[in-house]
Motif scaffolding. Structure first.
Motif, mmCIF file in Angstrom:
data_model
loop_
_atom_site.group_PDB
_atom_site.id
_atom_site.type_symbol
_atom_site.label_atom_id
_atom_site.label_comp_id
_atom_site.label_asym_id
_atom_site.label_seq_id
_atom_site.Cartn_x
_atom_site.Cartn_y
_atom_site.Cartn_z
ATOM 1 N N THR A 161 9.057 8.790 -41.918
ATOM 2 C CA THR A 161 9.778 9.154 -40.688
ATOM 3 C C THR A 161 11.288 9.096 -40.895
ATOM 4 O O THR A 161 12.030 9.907 -40.340
ATOM 5 C CB THR A 161 9.389 8.221 -39.529
ATOM 6 O OG1 THR A 161 9.661 6.864 -39.887
ATOM 7 C CG2 THR A 161 7.915 8.372 -39.181
ATOM 8 N N GLY A 162 11.771 8.148 -41.679
ATOM 9 C CA GLY A 162 13.207 8.051 -41.964
ATOM 10 C C GLY A 162 14.070 8.051 -40.716
ATOM 11 O O GLY A 162 15.098 8.736 -40.649
ATOM 12 N N ARG A 163 13.683 7.267 -39.734
ATOM 13 C CA ARG A 163 14.431 7.240 -38.472
ATOM 14 C C ARG A 163 15.523 6.177 -38.510
ATOM 15 O O ARG A 163 15.300 5.062 -38.987
ATOM 16 C CB ARG A 163 13.480 6.939 -37.309
ATOM 17 C CG ARG A 163 14.132 7.113 -35.941
ATOM 18 C CD ARG A 163 13.212 6.691 -34.815
ATOM 19 N NE ARG A 163 13.676 7.204 -33.542
ATOM 20 C CZ ARG A 163 13.154 6.889 -32.361
ATOM 21 N NH1 ARG A 163 12.121 6.053 -32.294
ATOM 22 N NH2 ARG A 163 13.631 7.413 -31.246
ATOM 23 N N ARG A 164 16.685 6.524 -38.000
ATOM 24 C CA ARG A 164 17.780 5.569 -37.949
ATOM 25 C C ARG A 164 17.594 4.609 -36.769
ATOM 26 O O ARG A 164 17.132 4.990 -35.701
ATOM 27 C CB ARG A 164 19.127 6.278 -37.841
ATOM 28 C CG ARG A 164 19.472 6.999 -39.123
ATOM 29 C CD ARG A 164 20.937 7.216 -39.325
ATOM 30 N NE ARG A 164 21.196 7.626 -40.699
ATOM 31 C CZ ARG A 164 22.296 8.226 -41.099
ATOM 32 N NH1 ARG A 164 23.256 8.488 -40.226
ATOM 33 N NH2 ARG A 164 22.457 8.554 -42.361
ATOM 34 N N ARG A 165 17.986 3.364 -37.004
ATOM 35 C CA ARG A 165 17.867 2.338 -35.980
ATOM 36 C C ARG A 165 18.949 2.531 -34.914
ATOM 37 O O ARG A 165 20.016 3.086 -35.191
ATOM 38 C CB ARG A 165 17.989 0.947 -36.604
ATOM 39 C CG ARG A 165 16.829 0.596 -37.529
ATOM 40 C CD ARG A 165 17.040 -0.755 -38.174
ATOM 41 N NE ARG A 165 15.994 -1.059 -39.136
ATOM 42 C CZ ARG A 165 14.938 -1.827 -38.892
ATOM 43 N NH1 ARG A 165 14.796 -2.361 -37.685
ATOM 44 N NH2 ARG A 165 14.038 -2.065 -39.823
ATOM 45 N N PRO A 166 18.696 2.057 -33.696
ATOM 46 C CA PRO A 166 19.702 2.198 -32.640
ATOM 47 C C PRO A 166 20.842 1.213 -32.826
ATOM 48 O O PRO A 166 20.708 0.185 -33.512
ATOM 49 C CB PRO A 166 18.900 1.867 -31.370
ATOM 50 C CG PRO A 166 17.845 0.921 -31.834
ATOM 51 C CD PRO A 166 17.465 1.401 -33.212
ATOM 52 N N LEU A 167 21.968 1.508 -32.221
ATOM 53 C CA LEU A 167 23.076 0.556 -32.186
ATOM 54 C C LEU A 167 22.619 -0.733 -31.528
ATOM 55 O O LEU A 167 21.716 -0.732 -30.684
ATOM 56 C CB LEU A 167 24.239 1.140 -31.385
ATOM 57 C CG LEU A 167 24.867 2.429 -31.928
ATOM 58 C CD1 LEU A 167 25.833 3.002 -30.896
ATOM 59 C CD2 LEU A 167 25.570 2.156 -33.242
ATOM 60 N N ASP A 168 23.240 -1.831 -31.911
ATOM 61 C CA ASP A 168 22.894 -3.107 -31.289
ATOM 62 C C ASP A 168 23.138 -3.067 -29.783
ATOM 63 O O ASP A 168 22.462 -3.763 -29.022
ATOM 64 C CB ASP A 168 23.698 -4.244 -31.914
ATOM 65 C CG ASP A 168 23.235 -4.559 -33.328
ATOM 66 O OD1 ASP A 168 22.106 -4.167 -33.684
ATOM 67 O OD2 ASP A 168 24.008 -5.186 -34.076
ATOM 68 N N SER A 169 24.115 -2.270 -29.366
ATOM 69 C CA SER A 169 24.378 -2.082 -27.945
ATOM 70 C C SER A 169 24.635 -0.605 -27.691
ATOM 71 O O SER A 169 25.708 -0.088 -28.015
ATOM 72 C CB SER A 169 25.585 -2.919 -27.496
ATOM 73 O OG SER A 169 25.889 -2.631 -26.134
ATOM 74 N N LEU A 170 23.639 0.070 -27.139
ATOM 75 C CA LEU A 170 23.806 1.489 -26.823
ATOM 76 C C LEU A 170 24.805 1.696 -25.695
ATOM 77 O O LEU A 170 25.339 2.798 -25.529
ATOM 78 C CB LEU A 170 22.461 2.101 -26.443
ATOM 79 C CG LEU A 170 21.473 2.305 -27.599
ATOM 80 C CD1 LEU A 170 20.098 2.695 -27.052
ATOM 81 C CD2 LEU A 170 21.966 3.379 -28.560
ATOM 82 N N SER A 171 25.057 0.657 -24.927
ATOM 83 C CA SER A 171 25.969 0.791 -23.783
ATOM 84 C C SER A 171 27.417 0.938 -24.225
ATOM 85 O O SER A 171 28.192 1.681 -23.609
ATOM 86 C CB SER A 171 25.843 -0.420 -22.854
ATOM 87 O OG SER A 171 24.562 -0.467 -22.273
ATOM 88 N N ASP A 172 27.819 0.255 -25.300
ATOM 89 C CA ASP A 172 29.228 0.317 -25.696
ATOM 90 C C ASP A 172 29.453 0.320 -27.203
ATOM 91 O O ASP A 172 30.594 0.298 -27.657
ATOM 92 C CB ASP A 172 30.006 -0.856 -25.076
ATOM 93 C CG ASP A 172 29.354 -2.202 -25.384
ATOM 94 O OD1 ASP A 172 28.630 -2.310 -26.396
ATOM 95 O OD2 ASP A 172 29.571 -3.139 -24.593
ATOM 96 N N GLY A 173 28.385 0.389 -28.019
ATOM 97 C CA GLY A 173 28.568 0.392 -29.461
ATOM 98 C C GLY A 173 28.931 1.766 -30.001
ATOM 99 O O GLY A 173 28.772 2.783 -29.320
ATOM 100 N N GLN A 174 29.410 1.778 -31.242
ATOM 101 C CA GLN A 174 29.803 3.021 -31.897
ATOM 102 C C GLN A 174 28.991 3.219 -33.174
ATOM 103 O O GLN A 174 28.759 2.263 -33.919
ATOM 104 C CB GLN A 174 31.301 2.997 -32.245
ATOM 105 C CG GLN A 174 32.222 2.948 -31.038
ATOM 106 C CD GLN A 174 32.069 4.170 -30.151
ATOM 107 O OE1 GLN A 174 31.904 5.292 -30.633
ATOM 108 N NE2 GLN A 174 32.119 3.955 -28.833
#
Length: 293
Positions: A161-174
């Motif tokens: 699948t090679g899916r990238r992990r989400p940011l630790d905080s989707l609300s304000d991370g980059q």
């Protein structure tokens, strides 16, 4: 960064525990301690075949699971943001104490993984020491479930699948090149990673696969009891921020783990459903066969 998993060597060690032949072989057809170990190794090809055939043998269930995961992927951004902002924050600070395996694994099985492996090992050793067939079988099948979870989830599906992990905080991370805010960031196919890595290894969650596969084994070996899933939930809640997954990754892992647990316990469930009883009656003798559907 996710910790390294000592799962494969520990599983192999637990599965190979043996010292001397059991004394006083049983007079009936009940397998001995070492016969159960031999049966476990001989059944590996059947287990792997059952896992490979599972999508075909259970195509409706597989179809529904894929539809559910697909729908969750489509809604992953708001769902995972809510998970991070409300569920993870509510569990901040909750972490299981060091497991009994901490010292012998150089700290690699200190937390929830260590408690799961210690529980599986204790179940097996209890059954082996006291010649408790049910406990030994449960420990063997749970060990196989952990091993198959590692192969299927960690080595195979994550690589494909090679899916990238989400940011630790989707609300304000980059985005940083390793984690992303895009839930559709799949396709970074790579060679299997023996140890957990943050890069391109999001789907499915190995922890959810492993915990649900073991919980399913314990549940099915104990008359479909609910408590194994409760213990699994406690383990998964420990250090919850360390998982770094989209919601759909966790659900996919739970579905894969449940399927693996069902495969490795199928023969035990079939044995319980099938009853063969000899009888002697005034009208004659024979064998009564019954099967519970």
């Amino acid at each position: 960064m996710p910790s390294r998993h000592p799962v494969l060597p520990l599983c192999l060690a637990l599965g190979a525990v043996a010292s001397a032949p059991a004394r006083g072989a049983a007079d009936d057809d009940t397998p001995t301690r070492f016969e159960r170990i031999g049966q476990a190794f001989r059944s590996v090809p059947d287990d792997l075949g059952g896992i490979a055939r599972y999508p075909v043998d259970h195509w409706r269930e597989t179809r529904n699971g894929l539809l559910l995961v697909g729908a969750l992927v489509a809604a992953d951004k708001p769902l995972t943001r809510y998970w991070q902002d409300h569920i993870e924050t509510s569990l901040d600070g909750f972490q299981l104490p060091r497991s009994p395996l901490h010292s012998i694994t150089n700290g690699h099985a200190a937390g929830e993984d260590g408690w799961l492996l210690a529980g599986v090992g204790a179940t097996y050793l209890y059954g082996f020491a006291l010649d408790d067939g049910k406990a030994q079988e449960t420990g063997i099948r749970a060990t196989k479930a952990v091993t198959y979870s590692y192969v299927v989830s960690q080595l195979l599906l994550k690589s494909l699948t090679g899916r990238r992990r989400p940011l630790d905080s989707l609300s304000d991370g980059q985005p940083d090149g390793i984690r992303t805010r895009n839930p559709y960031d799949f396709g970074h196919v790579h060679a299997p990673q023996w140890n957990s890595d943050a890069r391109d290894s999001s789907m499915p969650s190995f922890h959810f696969t492993m915990f649900f596969s073991v919980a399913t084994v314990y549940s099915r070996m104990n008359d479909d009891a609910w408590w194994p899933y409760g213990l699994a939930a406690v383990g998964l809640a420990s250090n919850v921020r360390g998982h770094h997954h989209w919601v759909s990754d966790m659900v996919a892992g739970a579905l894969v783990g449940t399927a693996i647990g069902r495969v490795v316990t199928q023969s035990a469930v079939d044995d319980e459903r099938l009853a063969i009883t000899p009888f002697v009656e005034p009208g004659g003798t024979g064998i009564r066969v019954s099967y519970r559907f």
